[in-house]
Scaffold this motif. Structure first.
Motif, PDB file in Angstrom:
ATOM      1  N   SER A 209      35.499  32.593  28.366  1.00 61.29           N
ATOM      2  CA  SER A 209      35.128  31.643  29.418  1.00 61.29           C
ATOM      3  C   SER A 209      33.624  31.485  29.574  1.00 61.29           C
ATOM      4  CB  SER A 209      35.745  32.068  30.753  1.00 61.29           C
ATOM      5  OG  SER A 209      35.307  33.364  31.119  1.00 61.29           O
ATOM      6  N   ASP A 210      32.840  32.315  28.865  1.00 64.01           N
ATOM      7  CA  ASP A 210      31.379  32.165  28.853  1.00 64.01           C
ATOM      8  C   ASP A 210      30.881  31.501  27.570  1.00 64.01           C
ATOM      9  OD1 ASP A 210      31.101  33.377  31.333  1.00 64.01           O
ATOM     10  OD2 ASP A 210      30.880  35.397  30.479  1.00 64.01           O
TER      11      ASP A 210
ATOM     12  N   ASN B 216      37.594  37.232  22.550  1.00 62.22           N
ATOM     13  CA  ASN B 216      37.143  36.090  21.761  1.00 62.22           C
ATOM     14  C   ASN B 216      37.236  36.424  20.278  1.00 62.22           C
ATOM     15  OD1 ASN B 216      36.227  33.514  21.431  1.00 62.22           O
ATOM     16  ND2 ASN B 216      34.198  33.836  22.300  1.00 62.22           N
ATOM     17  N   TYR B 217      37.143  35.401  19.448  1.00 60.59           N
ATOM     18  CA  TYR B 217      37.092  35.590  18.008  1.00 60.59           C
ATOM     19  C   TYR B 217      35.737  36.160  17.599  1.00 60.59           C
ATOM     20  CZ  TYR B 217      41.412  32.906  17.500  1.00 60.59           C
ATOM     21  OH  TYR B 217      42.715  32.488  17.562  1.00 60.59           O
ATOM     22  N   PRO B 218      35.646  36.800  16.426  1.00 63.63           N
ATOM     23  CA  PRO B 218      34.367  37.361  15.980  1.00 63.63           C
ATOM     24  C   PRO B 218      33.266  36.300  15.853  1.00 63.63           C
ATOM     25  CG  PRO B 218      36.171  38.253  14.681  1.00 63.63           C
ATOM     26  CD  PRO B 218      36.759  37.163  15.527  1.00 63.63           C
ATOM     27  N   GLN B 219      33.685  35.060  15.574  1.00 66.83           N
ATOM     28  CA  GLN B 219      32.692  33.990  15.426  1.00 66.83           C
ATOM     29  C   GLN B 219      32.197  33.466  16.766  1.00 66.83           C
ATOM     30  OE1 GLN B 219      35.768  34.031  14.223  1.00 66.83           O
ATOM     31  NE2 GLN B 219      35.841  33.544  12.023  1.00 66.83           N
TER      32      GLN B 219
ATOM     33  N   LEU C 282      33.380  26.729  23.634  1.00 68.53           N
ATOM     34  CA  LEU C 282      34.676  26.544  24.275  1.00 68.53           C
ATOM     35  C   LEU C 282      34.531  25.764  25.583  1.00 68.53           C
ATOM     36  CD1 LEU C 282      36.286  30.056  23.662  1.00 68.53           C
ATOM     37  CD2 LEU C 282      36.265  28.035  22.184  1.00 68.53           C
ATOM     38  N   LEU C 283      33.457  26.015  26.291  1.00 68.27           N
ATOM     39  CA  LEU C 283      33.199  25.250  27.515  1.00 68.27           C
ATOM     40  C   LEU C 283      32.990  23.776  27.194  1.00 68.27           C
ATOM     41  CD1 LEU C 283      30.809  27.723  29.363  1.00 68.27           C
ATOM     42  CD2 LEU C 283      33.231  27.295  29.839  1.00 68.27           C
ATOM     43  N   ALA C 284      32.377  23.495  26.055  1.00 66.62           N
ATOM     44  CA  ALA C 284      32.155  22.098  25.654  1.00 66.62           C
ATOM     45  C   ALA C 284      33.492  21.394  25.394  1.00 66.62           C
ATOM     46  CB  ALA C 284      31.276  22.039  24.409  1.00 66.62           C
TER      47      ALA C 284
ATOM     48  N   SER D 177      42.354  24.517  31.085  1.00 64.31           N
ATOM     49  CA  SER D 177      41.291  25.249  31.789  1.00 64.31           C
ATOM     50  C   SER D 177      41.811  26.593  32.283  1.00 64.31           C
ATOM     51  CB  SER D 177      40.779  24.420  32.974  1.00 64.31           C
ATOM     52  OG  SER D 177      40.181  23.221  32.529  1.00 64.31           O
ATOM     53  N   ALA D 178      43.018  26.597  32.820  1.00 67.07           N
ATOM     54  CA  ALA D 178      43.604  27.853  33.298  1.00 67.07           C
ATOM     55  C   ALA D 178      43.818  28.828  32.150  1.00 67.07           C
ATOM     56  CB  ALA D 178      44.929  27.566  33.998  1.00 67.07           C
ATOM     57  N   ALA D 179      44.238  28.298  31.004  1.00 68.20           N
ATOM     58  CA  ALA D 179      44.469  29.167  29.849  1.00 68.20           C
ATOM     59  C   ALA D 179      43.164  29.763  29.337  1.00 68.20           C
ATOM     60  CB  ALA D 179      45.169  28.387  28.745  1.00 68.20           C
ATOM     61  N   LEU D 180      42.085  28.974  29.315  1.00 69.38           N
ATOM     62  CA  LEU D 180      40.790  29.499  28.871  1.00 69.38           C
ATOM     63  C   LEU D 180      40.291  30.548  29.855  1.00 69.38           C
ATOM     64  CD1 LEU D 180      38.321  29.600  27.070  1.00 69.38           C
ATOM     65  CD2 LEU D 180      37.414  27.598  28.282  1.00 69.38           C
ATOM     66  N   THR D 181      40.421  30.280  31.125  1.00 74.76           N
ATOM     67  CA  THR D 181      39.981  31.242  32.136  1.00 74.76           C
ATOM     68  C   THR D 181      40.704  32.570  31.979  1.00 74.76           C
ATOM     69  OG1 THR D 181      39.534  29.453  33.698  1.00 74.76           O
ATOM     70  CG2 THR D 181      39.783  31.652  34.626  1.00 74.76           C
TER      71      THR D 181
END
Length: 406
Positions: free
Chosen positions: A275-276, A265-268, A280-282, A256-260
Protein backbone atom coordinates in the motif's frame (compact mmCIF):
# COMPACT_ATOMS: atom_id res chain seq x y z
CA UNK A 1 -58.73 21.29 -14.02
CA UNK A 2 -55.44 20.03 -15.50
CA UNK A 3 -54.74 20.76 -19.16
CA UNK A 4 -51.68 18.50 -19.34
CA UNK A 5 -51.46 16.33 -22.45
CA UNK A 6 -49.08 13.82 -20.85
CA UNK A 7 -47.64 12.97 -17.43
CA UNK A 8 -44.28 14.69 -17.78
CA UNK A 9 -43.44 17.65 -15.60
CA UNK A 10 -40.44 19.85 -14.81
CA UNK A 11 -38.12 17.93 -12.46
CA UNK A 12 -38.16 19.19 -8.88
CA UNK A 13 -35.98 16.67 -7.02
CA UNK A 14 -32.62 17.39 -5.40
CA UNK A 15 -29.96 14.78 -6.17
CA UNK A 16 -28.35 14.98 -2.73
CA UNK A 17 -31.72 14.39 -1.08
CA UNK A 18 -32.45 11.46 -3.37
CA UNK A 19 -29.07 9.92 -2.60
CA UNK A 20 -29.61 10.40 1.12
CA UNK A 21 -32.94 8.58 0.89
CA UNK A 22 -31.73 5.64 -1.17
CA UNK A 23 -28.22 5.25 0.30
CA UNK A 24 -29.37 3.01 3.19
CA UNK A 25 -31.30 0.83 0.74
CA UNK A 26 -28.31 0.57 -1.58
CA UNK A 27 -26.14 -0.34 1.42
CA UNK A 28 -28.46 -3.22 2.29
CA UNK A 29 -28.33 -4.37 -1.32
CA UNK A 30 -24.52 -4.18 -1.38
CA UNK A 31 -24.44 -6.44 1.67
CA UNK A 32 -24.25 -9.98 0.36
CA UNK A 33 -23.87 -9.07 -3.31
CA UNK A 34 -20.71 -11.16 -3.61
CA UNK A 35 -22.39 -14.24 -2.15
CA UNK A 36 -25.44 -13.81 -4.39
CA UNK A 37 -23.17 -13.55 -7.42
CA UNK A 38 -21.05 -16.53 -6.43
CA UNK A 39 -23.99 -18.81 -5.56
CA UNK A 40 -26.41 -17.45 -8.20
CA UNK A 41 -29.00 -16.38 -5.64
CA UNK A 42 -31.78 -14.32 -7.19
CA UNK A 43 -32.25 -10.94 -5.47
CA UNK A 44 -36.03 -10.97 -4.95
CA UNK A 45 -35.68 -9.36 -1.52
CA UNK A 46 -33.48 -6.59 -2.90
CA UNK A 47 -35.91 -5.74 -5.70
CA UNK A 48 -38.70 -5.57 -3.12
CA UNK A 49 -36.65 -3.23 -0.93
CA UNK A 50 -36.24 -0.84 -3.83
CA UNK A 51 -39.92 -1.01 -4.68
CA UNK A 52 -40.86 -0.22 -1.10
CA UNK A 53 -38.47 2.75 -1.13
CA UNK A 54 -40.13 4.15 -4.27
CA UNK A 55 -37.30 3.56 -6.73
CA UNK A 56 -39.78 2.75 -9.49
CA UNK A 57 -41.51 6.12 -9.11
CA UNK A 58 -38.45 8.36 -9.43
CA UNK A 59 -39.66 10.06 -12.60
CA UNK A 60 -43.30 10.53 -11.54
CA UNK A 61 -44.09 14.10 -10.50
CA UNK A 62 -44.38 14.85 -6.79
CA UNK A 63 -47.96 16.07 -7.16
CA UNK A 64 -48.84 12.58 -8.43
CA UNK A 65 -47.01 10.83 -5.61
CA UNK A 66 -43.54 10.30 -7.12
CA UNK A 67 -40.12 11.86 -6.60
CA UNK A 68 -40.02 14.35 -9.49
CA UNK A 69 -36.52 13.30 -10.59
CA UNK A 70 -34.80 14.28 -13.83
CA UNK A 71 -33.44 11.68 -16.23
CA UNK A 72 -29.91 12.64 -15.25
CA UNK A 73 -30.74 12.03 -11.59
CA UNK A 74 -32.35 8.67 -12.36
CA UNK A 75 -29.29 7.44 -14.26
CA UNK A 76 -26.85 8.65 -11.60
CA UNK A 77 -28.90 6.87 -8.93
CA UNK A 78 -28.97 3.76 -11.10
CA UNK A 79 -25.16 3.95 -11.22
CA UNK A 80 -25.11 4.13 -7.41
CA UNK A 81 -27.26 1.00 -7.37
CA UNK A 82 -24.94 -0.61 -9.92
CA UNK A 83 -22.04 -0.01 -7.54
CA UNK A 84 -23.97 -1.89 -4.86
CA UNK A 85 -25.05 -4.75 -7.16
CA UNK A 86 -24.82 -4.69 -10.95
CA UNK A 87 -27.41 -7.42 -11.33
CA UNK A 88 -30.06 -5.61 -9.31
CA UNK A 89 -29.46 -2.38 -11.21
CA UNK A 90 -29.86 -4.09 -14.59
CA UNK A 91 -33.10 -5.74 -13.46
CA UNK A 92 -34.67 -2.25 -13.26
CA UNK A 93 -33.93 -1.28 -16.86
CA UNK A 94 -37.20 -2.45 -18.40
CA UNK A 95 -39.35 -1.14 -15.58
CA UNK A 96 -37.87 2.35 -15.62
CA UNK A 97 -38.17 2.50 -19.40
CA UNK A 98 -41.84 1.54 -19.35
CA UNK A 99 -42.54 4.14 -16.67
CA UNK A 100 -40.90 6.71 -18.95
CA UNK A 101 -43.06 5.53 -21.82
CA UNK A 102 -46.28 5.97 -19.88
CA UNK A 103 -45.18 9.41 -18.66
CA UNK A 104 -44.85 10.44 -22.30
CA UNK A 105 -48.25 8.96 -23.17
CA UNK A 106 -51.47 10.93 -23.58
CA UNK A 107 -53.46 11.45 -20.41
CA UNK A 108 -56.26 8.86 -20.33
CA UNK A 109 -58.08 6.57 -17.93
CA UNK A 110 -55.92 3.63 -19.02
CA UNK A 111 -52.71 5.56 -18.42
CA UNK A 112 -54.00 6.90 -15.11
CA UNK A 113 -54.33 3.25 -14.15
CA UNK A 114 -50.71 2.61 -15.09
CA UNK A 115 -49.46 5.55 -13.02
CA UNK A 116 -51.44 4.17 -10.08
CA UNK A 117 -49.89 0.73 -10.64
CA UNK A 118 -46.39 2.21 -10.54
CA UNK A 119 -47.18 4.06 -7.33
CA UNK A 120 -48.52 0.79 -5.91
CA UNK A 121 -45.13 -0.81 -6.53
CA UNK A 122 -46.12 -3.04 -9.43
CA UNK A 123 -43.04 -4.03 -11.39
CA UNK A 124 -42.54 -4.43 -15.15
CA UNK A 125 -40.11 -6.82 -16.79
CA UNK A 126 -39.94 -8.58 -20.12
CA UNK A 127 -38.18 -8.17 -23.40
CA UNK A 128 -38.76 -7.60 -27.09
CA UNK A 129 -35.98 -9.67 -28.61
CA UNK A 130 -36.68 -13.04 -30.26
CA UNK A 131 -34.14 -15.79 -30.71
CA UNK A 132 -32.89 -17.33 -33.97
CA UNK A 133 -31.93 -14.02 -35.60
CA UNK A 134 -35.52 -12.76 -35.71
CA UNK A 135 -35.64 -8.97 -36.21
CA UNK A 136 -38.42 -6.39 -36.05
CA UNK A 137 -38.99 -6.98 -39.76
CA UNK A 138 -39.96 -10.64 -39.31
CA UNK A 139 -41.20 -10.72 -35.72
CA UNK A 140 -43.30 -13.82 -35.13
CA UNK A 141 -44.94 -13.02 -31.78
CA UNK A 142 -48.62 -12.11 -32.25
CA UNK A 143 -51.00 -9.86 -30.31
CA UNK A 144 -54.39 -10.87 -31.73
CA UNK A 145 -57.88 -9.68 -30.94
CA UNK A 146 -59.77 -12.24 -28.89
CA UNK A 147 -63.25 -10.96 -28.02
CA UNK A 148 -62.95 -8.09 -25.54
CA UNK A 149 -59.19 -8.54 -25.03
CA UNK A 150 -56.00 -9.61 -26.83
CA UNK A 151 -54.20 -12.96 -26.88
CA UNK A 152 -50.39 -12.89 -26.94
CA UNK A 153 -48.51 -15.85 -28.40
CA UNK A 154 -44.78 -16.17 -29.00
CA UNK A 155 -41.42 -16.44 -27.26
CA UNK A 156 -38.85 -13.87 -26.17
CA UNK A 157 -35.25 -14.09 -25.07
CA UNK A 158 -33.27 -11.53 -23.01
CA UNK A 159 -36.42 -11.19 -20.89
CA UNK A 160 -34.57 -9.18 -18.26
CA UNK A 161 -36.29 -8.86 -14.90
CA UNK A 162 -39.06 -11.28 -15.81
CA UNK A 163 -38.79 -13.45 -12.68
CA UNK A 164 -39.29 -10.38 -10.47
CA UNK A 165 -42.14 -8.85 -12.46
CA UNK A 166 -45.85 -8.36 -12.02
CA UNK A 167 -46.14 -7.40 -15.70
CA UNK A 168 -44.25 -8.34 -18.86
CA UNK A 169 -43.77 -5.89 -21.71
CA UNK A 170 -44.16 -7.86 -24.98
CA UNK A 171 -43.73 -6.71 -28.59
CA UNK A 172 -45.77 -8.48 -31.25
CA UNK A 173 -47.81 -8.04 -34.42
CA UNK A 174 -51.51 -7.27 -34.36
CA UNK A 175 -54.24 -8.56 -36.63
CA UNK A 176 -53.23 -6.19 -39.45
CA UNK A 177 -49.47 -6.62 -38.96
CA UNK A 178 -49.06 -3.46 -36.88
CA UNK A 179 -46.39 -3.65 -34.18
CA UNK A 180 -48.04 -3.57 -30.77
CA UNK A 181 -46.78 -3.44 -27.21
CA UNK A 182 -48.81 -5.66 -24.89
CA UNK A 183 -48.53 -5.75 -21.11
CA UNK A 184 -49.27 -9.23 -19.82
CA UNK A 185 -49.58 -10.29 -16.20
CA UNK A 186 -46.61 -12.45 -15.26
CA UNK A 187 -48.87 -14.89 -13.41
CA UNK A 188 -51.17 -15.41 -16.39
CA UNK A 189 -51.57 -19.17 -17.02
CA UNK A 190 -50.38 -18.64 -20.60
CA UNK A 191 -46.98 -17.33 -19.43
CA UNK A 192 -43.96 -19.57 -18.87
CA UNK A 193 -40.71 -18.06 -17.60
CA UNK A 194 -37.54 -20.11 -18.05
CA UNK A 195 -34.29 -19.36 -16.23
CA UNK A 196 -32.02 -20.36 -19.11
CA UNK A 197 -29.74 -17.31 -19.33
CA UNK A 198 -26.28 -18.82 -19.79
CA UNK A 199 -24.15 -15.69 -20.03
CA UNK A 200 -20.99 -15.58 -17.91
CA UNK A 201 -22.06 -12.21 -16.49
CA UNK A 202 -25.22 -10.58 -15.12
CA UNK A 203 -26.21 -14.05 -14.01
CA UNK A 204 -29.13 -13.20 -11.71
CA UNK A 205 -30.97 -10.71 -13.91
CA UNK A 206 -33.51 -13.29 -15.13
CA UNK A 207 -32.57 -12.56 -18.74
CA UNK A 208 -33.73 -15.90 -20.09
CA UNK A 209 -36.77 -17.04 -22.06
CA UNK A 210 -40.40 -15.97 -21.70
CA UNK A 211 -43.03 -17.98 -23.57
CA UNK A 212 -46.59 -16.86 -24.22
CA UNK A 213 -49.47 -19.16 -25.18
CA UNK A 214 -52.61 -17.07 -25.71
CA UNK A 215 -51.68 -14.98 -22.67
CA UNK A 216 -54.35 -12.38 -21.94
CA UNK A 217 -53.76 -8.64 -22.38
CA UNK A 218 -56.56 -6.18 -21.69
CA UNK A 219 -57.41 -3.49 -24.22
CA UNK A 220 -56.14 -0.76 -21.92
CA UNK A 221 -52.78 -2.55 -21.73
CA UNK A 222 -52.00 -2.74 -25.46
CA UNK A 223 -50.42 0.20 -27.31
CA UNK A 224 -49.11 0.83 -30.84
CA UNK A 225 -45.34 0.41 -30.73
CA UNK A 226 -44.98 3.42 -33.04
CA UNK A 227 -46.28 5.58 -30.19
CA UNK A 228 -43.53 4.58 -27.79
CA UNK A 229 -41.47 7.52 -26.58
CA UNK A 230 -39.01 8.66 -29.25
CA UNK A 231 -35.87 8.45 -27.12
CA UNK A 232 -36.51 4.97 -25.74
CA UNK A 233 -33.44 3.53 -27.46
CA UNK A 234 -31.34 6.22 -25.79
CA UNK A 235 -33.01 5.47 -22.46
CA UNK A 236 -32.32 1.74 -22.62
CA UNK A 237 -28.72 2.38 -23.64
CA UNK A 238 -28.08 4.96 -20.94
CA UNK A 239 -29.55 2.67 -18.29
CA UNK A 240 -26.98 0.08 -19.32
CA UNK A 241 -24.24 2.71 -19.17
CA UNK A 242 -25.39 3.53 -15.64
CA UNK A 243 -24.77 -0.05 -14.58
CA UNK A 244 -21.36 -0.04 -16.28
CA UNK A 245 -20.48 3.15 -14.42
CA UNK A 246 -21.47 1.46 -11.17
CA UNK A 247 -19.32 -1.56 -12.00
CA UNK A 248 -16.32 0.70 -12.64
CA UNK A 249 -16.73 2.28 -9.21
CA UNK A 250 -17.20 -1.15 -7.61
CA UNK A 251 -13.92 -2.33 -9.15
CA UNK A 252 -12.21 0.72 -7.67
CA UNK A 253 -13.79 0.07 -4.26
CA UNK A 254 -12.98 -3.62 -4.10
CA UNK A 255 -9.55 -3.28 -5.67
CA UNK A 256 -8.59 -0.54 -3.23
CA UNK A 257 -9.69 -2.69 -0.30
CA UNK A 258 -7.70 -5.63 -1.64
CA UNK A 259 -4.53 -3.52 -2.01
CA UNK A 260 -4.95 -2.10 1.47
CA UNK A 261 -5.17 -5.63 2.81
CA UNK A 262 -2.01 -6.89 1.11
CA UNK A 263 0.75 -7.63 3.65
CA UNK A 264 3.72 -8.51 1.44
CA UNK A 265 5.12 -7.27 -1.83
CA UNK A 266 7.00 -8.85 -4.71
CA UNK A 267 10.83 -8.62 -4.72
CA UNK A 268 10.59 -6.12 -7.59
CA UNK A 269 8.38 -3.84 -5.53
CA UNK A 270 9.44 -0.37 -4.47
CA UNK A 271 8.48 -0.84 -0.84
CA UNK A 272 7.97 -3.69 1.56
CA UNK A 273 4.36 -2.74 2.17
CA UNK A 274 2.26 -2.87 -1.05
CA UNK A 275 0.00 0.00 0.00
CA UNK A 276 3.07 2.28 0.05
CA UNK A 277 4.32 1.19 -3.39
CA UNK A 278 4.09 4.14 -5.81
CA UNK A 279 3.56 1.92 -8.84
CA UNK A 280 0.66 0.11 -7.23
CA UNK A 281 -0.80 3.39 -6.01
CA UNK A 282 -0.62 4.67 -9.59
CA UNK A 283 -2.79 1.73 -10.71
CA UNK A 284 -5.45 2.77 -8.21
CA UNK A 285 -5.13 6.36 -9.40
CA UNK A 286 -5.70 5.32 -13.00
CA UNK A 287 -8.74 3.24 -12.09
CA UNK A 288 -10.13 6.19 -10.13
CA UNK A 289 -9.78 8.32 -13.27
CA UNK A 290 -11.75 5.70 -15.23
CA UNK A 291 -14.52 5.87 -12.62
CA UNK A 292 -14.48 9.67 -12.80
CA UNK A 293 -14.65 9.65 -16.61
CA UNK A 294 -17.51 7.16 -16.60
CA UNK A 295 -19.64 9.18 -14.18
CA UNK A 296 -18.89 12.45 -16.00
CA UNK A 297 -19.91 10.93 -19.34
CA UNK A 298 -23.05 9.46 -17.80
CA UNK A 299 -24.04 12.82 -16.34
CA UNK A 300 -23.60 14.52 -19.72
CA UNK A 301 -25.67 11.87 -21.50
CA UNK A 302 -28.43 12.19 -18.90
CA UNK A 303 -28.45 15.97 -19.24
CA UNK A 304 -28.77 15.65 -23.03
CA UNK A 305 -31.80 13.40 -22.60
CA UNK A 306 -33.39 15.88 -20.21
CA UNK A 307 -33.02 18.57 -22.87
CA UNK A 308 -35.20 16.56 -25.26
CA UNK A 309 -38.21 17.88 -23.33
CA UNK A 310 -37.93 21.42 -24.65
CA UNK A 311 -41.09 21.71 -26.70
CA UNK A 312 -41.69 21.07 -30.39
CA UNK A 313 -39.24 23.64 -31.66
CA UNK A 314 -35.88 22.11 -32.62
CA UNK A 315 -37.07 18.72 -31.36
CA UNK A 316 -35.09 16.86 -34.03
CA UNK A 317 -31.97 18.86 -33.14
CA UNK A 318 -32.25 17.87 -29.49
CA UNK A 319 -32.80 14.22 -30.42
CA UNK A 320 -29.66 14.27 -32.58
CA UNK A 321 -27.71 15.93 -29.76
CA UNK A 322 -28.92 13.22 -27.39
CA UNK A 323 -27.90 10.48 -29.82
CA UNK A 324 -24.42 11.98 -30.11
CA UNK A 325 -24.06 12.38 -26.35
CA UNK A 326 -25.25 8.86 -25.55
CA UNK A 327 -23.01 7.36 -28.23
CA UNK A 328 -19.99 9.31 -27.02
CA UNK A 329 -20.79 8.24 -23.47
CA UNK A 330 -21.02 4.64 -24.61
CA UNK A 331 -17.51 4.78 -26.06
CA UNK A 332 -16.10 6.45 -22.94
CA UNK A 333 -17.89 4.33 -20.34
CA UNK A 334 -17.36 0.92 -21.94
CA UNK A 335 -13.65 1.64 -22.41
CA UNK A 336 -13.38 2.86 -18.82
CA UNK A 337 -15.26 -0.13 -17.39
CA UNK A 338 -13.34 -2.79 -19.31
CA UNK A 339 -10.00 -1.12 -18.59
CA UNK A 340 -10.68 -0.61 -14.89
CA UNK A 341 -12.01 -4.12 -14.28
CA UNK A 342 -8.85 -5.55 -15.88
CA UNK A 343 -6.21 -3.07 -14.72
CA UNK A 344 -7.19 -3.31 -11.07
CA UNK A 345 -5.54 -6.74 -10.89
CA UNK A 346 -2.16 -5.12 -11.61
CA UNK A 347 -2.28 -3.63 -8.11
CA UNK A 348 -2.89 -7.03 -6.51
CA UNK A 349 -1.00 -10.23 -5.97
CA UNK A 350 -2.08 -13.76 -6.80
CA UNK A 351 -4.65 -13.52 -4.03
CA UNK A 352 -6.51 -11.02 -6.18
CA UNK A 353 -7.85 -13.83 -8.36
CA UNK A 354 -9.33 -15.72 -5.42
CA UNK A 355 -12.84 -16.98 -6.07
CA UNK A 356 -13.70 -15.87 -2.55
CA UNK A 357 -12.90 -12.26 -3.47
CA UNK A 358 -14.96 -12.51 -6.66
CA UNK A 359 -13.20 -9.60 -8.36
CA UNK A 360 -13.67 -11.36 -11.69
CA UNK A 361 -17.40 -10.62 -11.45
CA UNK A 362 -16.78 -6.98 -12.27
CA UNK A 363 -15.09 -7.78 -15.59
CA UNK A 364 -17.60 -10.51 -16.46
CA UNK A 365 -20.55 -8.21 -15.76
CA UNK A 366 -18.98 -5.29 -17.62
CA UNK A 367 -18.10 -7.42 -20.63
CA UNK A 368 -21.62 -8.84 -20.75
CA UNK A 369 -23.29 -5.43 -20.62
CA UNK A 370 -20.86 -3.98 -23.16
CA UNK A 371 -21.88 -6.71 -25.61
CA UNK A 372 -25.57 -5.75 -25.72
CA UNK A 373 -25.17 -2.93 -28.21
CA UNK A 374 -21.72 -3.41 -29.77
CA UNK A 375 -19.56 -0.29 -29.67
CA UNK A 376 -17.55 -1.36 -32.72
CA UNK A 377 -19.79 0.71 -35.04
CA UNK A 378 -20.22 3.79 -32.87
CA UNK A 379 -17.05 5.76 -33.56
CA UNK A 380 -17.67 5.39 -37.31
CA UNK A 381 -21.24 6.65 -36.96
CA UNK A 382 -20.05 9.63 -34.93
CA UNK A 383 -17.33 10.43 -37.44
CA UNK A 384 -19.75 10.19 -40.36
CA UNK A 385 -22.05 12.66 -38.60
CA UNK A 386 -19.29 15.08 -37.59
CA UNK A 387 -17.51 15.10 -40.97
CA UNK A 388 -20.26 14.38 -43.49
CA UNK A 389 -23.37 15.46 -41.60
CA UNK A 390 -25.04 12.05 -41.91
CA UNK A 391 -28.13 11.93 -39.70
CA UNK A 392 -27.34 9.52 -36.83
CA UNK A 393 -30.98 9.01 -35.80
CA UNK A 394 -32.74 8.48 -39.14
CA UNK A 395 -32.51 4.68 -39.02
CA UNK A 396 -32.61 3.91 -35.31
CA UNK A 397 -35.71 1.72 -35.57
CA UNK A 398 -34.17 -0.31 -38.37
CA UNK A 399 -31.05 -0.83 -36.25
CA UNK A 400 -33.05 -1.91 -33.24
CA UNK A 401 -32.19 1.23 -31.26
CA UNK A 402 -35.83 2.25 -31.41
CA UNK A 403 -36.36 -0.74 -29.17
CA UNK A 404 -34.20 -1.87 -26.31
CA UNK A 405 -30.75 -1.19 -27.64
CA UNK A 406 -29.75 -4.85 -27.69
Amino acid sequence: MSTATNYLSTPTADLDELRAHFAPVFAKIADGNLERERDRVFPHEQVTLLNEAGFGTLRIATDRGGWGASLQQVFLLLADLGTADANVAHIWRNHLAFVEDRLNATVSDANDTWIARFLDGQFVGGGWTEANNVTLANLVTTVQTDGDHFAVTGAKFYATGSLYADWLDVLGRGDDGELLTALVRADDPGVTLVDDWDGFGQRTTASGTARYESARAERGDVFPAAERFPYQGHFYQTAMLSVLTGITRAALRDGSAALTGRKRNYPQGLTEVPSDDAQLLAVIGEVSADAFAAEAALAQAGAALDRIHGGDRNAKRRLVDAEVAVTQAQLVIIAAALRATTTIFDALGASGVSVQRGLDRHWRNARTLASHNPRVYKARILGDYLINGKDPVSNLAALGRGGQGN
